[in-house]
Design an enzyme around this catalytic site. Structure first.
Site, PDB file in Angstrom:
ATOM      1  CD  GLU A   1     -29.866  37.313   2.150  1.00 55.05           C
ATOM      2  OE1 GLU A   1     -29.293  37.881   1.204  1.00 55.05           O
ATOM      3  OE2 GLU A   1     -29.643  36.122   2.470  1.00 55.05           O
TER       4      GLU A   1
ATOM      5  CG  HIS B   1     -29.084  43.601  -0.046  1.00 56.00           C
ATOM      6  ND1 HIS B   1     -29.778  42.441   0.209  1.00 56.00           N
ATOM      7  CD2 HIS B   1     -28.218  43.759   0.993  1.00 56.00           C
ATOM      8  CE1 HIS B   1     -29.345  41.915   1.347  1.00 56.00           C
ATOM      9  NE2 HIS B   1     -28.398  42.699   1.836  1.00 56.00           N
TER      10      HIS B   1
ATOM     11  CE  LYS C   1     -26.741  33.710   0.890  1.00 55.19           C
ATOM     12  NZ  LYS C   1     -27.513  34.965   1.008  1.00 55.19           N
TER      13      LYS C   1
ATOM     14  CG  ASP D   1     -33.514  18.115   5.755  1.00 54.15           C
ATOM     15  OD1 ASP D   1     -32.854  19.157   5.956  1.00 54.15           O
ATOM     16  OD2 ASP D   1     -33.122  16.986   6.122  1.00 54.15           O
TER      17      ASP D   1
END
Length: 440
Positions: free
Chosen positions: A85, A393, A280, A296
């Protein structure tokens, strides 16, 4: 519709690829070429990757970047991050630099306890079952000794075995709720092996227990499995400084920035729709380091989101306050991690990541990863409450758009220069790129 295939796992890798190409690709030869171009040239290295999972065709790459200048408990770190990302690594690095001049990050490990459960059904008197489990405790520990002895040498092992009565929620349902200390190992295989032995002991001992009726002796094991919810394997990461030292943004005072920041966190504490996106962002930083260090990320994600819901409503993992002129931003998060075993000792880039971090213990890795999450959250909230999230972004995303439309190096330079002072949008970039091409 593709026909079912029999014996696919027994095909060679070449045969698997050819079958996939013949049945799923419009251009089979091109599909095969793309798959093979991501193979490692080193045959031994490729074989290592092939054996991580089943039915391997090729390698799916993620960029491995670094965020330098993290000052954690007085020690400097360069943190590896594997993520696709745009802006995540840049945001983490920017937050790290910001706080390195304001005392850095502080961490505290609040607990390292991990959980496993034997789920079973029992029909009979609960009081008898309680006495039974209490009296066979020594047998539980004795029967798992061969599994736990090496872990015990490192200071780990089984901490407690407790019977839990869940019959109010599901008829005849009980648990052995088992707590573990696994030291530098994530411990999944260790925990599951212990649980399966505990289940075997439970059933065998019940079948000969003299106080049980024949019905009570027939304990039915449903399953034995670790839990990825680890609310007592938690680390706290925090930053703080005088509000007066927060000045770095244009067109906003330190006081206004601090107040808006705290209010943004408070919104995430009470509004689940915001909290999900808020958390998130935290996981952007956490997952990137978890992947880079061979842990993991799915287990970490599941545990973190369960922890965010522990009080009955999904809420922010991070918190902020202003007291006596001091701005404080912190987060408690469960992280069950390992620095030995699994991919940590197999994947070459995981080894490099661990070396970059100074070969940390599991506790140190908890601290580092929590800080990466907090830094990411700080960077996101800082943008949201000042310039807006899209400005930074989308500028990071600009190169992805240019690559998507196969821009040349000269075109990239021209477009990048143009959008230095312009708002970046997908359509705006495409339109400007097309205008350049028309004039050339």
């Amino acid at each position: 519709m593709t026909k079912a295939v029999s014996g696919f796992s027994k095909l060679s890798k070449e045969e698997k690829i050819q079958w996939i190409a013949d049945h799923h690709f419009a251009n089979p030869s091109q599909g095969v070429q793309i798959i093979k171009q991501y193979w490692n040239q080193d045959a031994d290295l490729q074989k290592l990757h092939d054996e991580f999972i089943e039915n391997t065709l090729t390698n799916f790459y993620l960029p491995l970047g670094v965020a330098p200048n993290f000052l954690i408990n007085g020690k400097n770190y360069t943190i590896p991050m594997a993520i696709e990302e745009s802006s995540v690594v840049a945001a983490a690095a920017k937050a790290a630099k910001f706080w390195s001049n304001r005392g850095g990050f502080k961490t505290t490990v609040l607990g390292t306890e991990k959980i496993g459960q034997v789920h079973f059904t029992f029909t009979g008197e609960t009081a008898k079952l309680n006495r039974f489990v209490e009296q066979i405790q020594p047998k539980f520990y004795a029967d798992t000794e061969t599994i736990t002895k090496n872990m015990q040498k490192r200071g780990g092992g089984i901490s407690a075995i407790v019977l839990r009565d869940k019959t109010n929620e599901l008829a005849n349902y009980f648990q052995l709720h088992v707590t573990f200390e696994t030291k530098d190992s994530m411990g999944a295989n260790f925990i599951n092996s212990c649980l399966e032995q505990l289940a075997k002991t439970l059933k065998e001992e019940a079948s000969v227990w003299p106080d049980f009726s024949e019905t009570e002796k027939d304990i039915q094991i449903v399953m034995s499995i670790l839990s990825n919810y680890v609310p007592n394997c938690v680390v706290r990461a925090e930053v703080s400084c005088p509000v007066a030292d927060l000045k770095e943004e244009k067109n906003i005072s330190q006081e206004e920035f601090a107040e808006k920041f705290v209010r943004a966190v408070q919104i995430a504490e009470i509004e689940p729709y915001r909290a999900v996106t808020h958390n998130k962002g935290i996981m952007n930083g956490i997952d990137a380091v978890v992947i880079a260090t061979g842990n993991d990320f799915r287990a970490i994600e599941a545990g973190a989101h369960a922890y965010a819901s522990r009080n009955g409503r999904y809420a922010s993992l991070s918190h902020a306050k202003i007291e006596n002129g001091i701005f404080t931003f912190w987060m408690d998060i469960p992280l069950a991690l390992g620095t030995v075993g699994g991919l940590t000792s197999l994947h070459p880039l995981v080894k490099i990541s661990m070396e970059m971090l100074g070969k940390p213990s599991a506790i140190e890795l908890m601290e580092i990863i929590a800080v990466a999450g907090l830094a990411q959250n700080f960077a996101a909230l800082r943008s949201l409450t000042t310039t807006g999230i899209q400005q930074g972004h989308m500028k990071m995303h600009l190169m992805n758009i240019l690559n998507q439309f196969q821009a040349t190096e000269d075109e990239k330079k021209t477009v990048l220069a143009h959008f230095q002072q312009q708002t970046v949008s997908h359509s705006g970039v495409v339109d400007y790129l097309e205008s350049i091409r028309k004039t050339n």
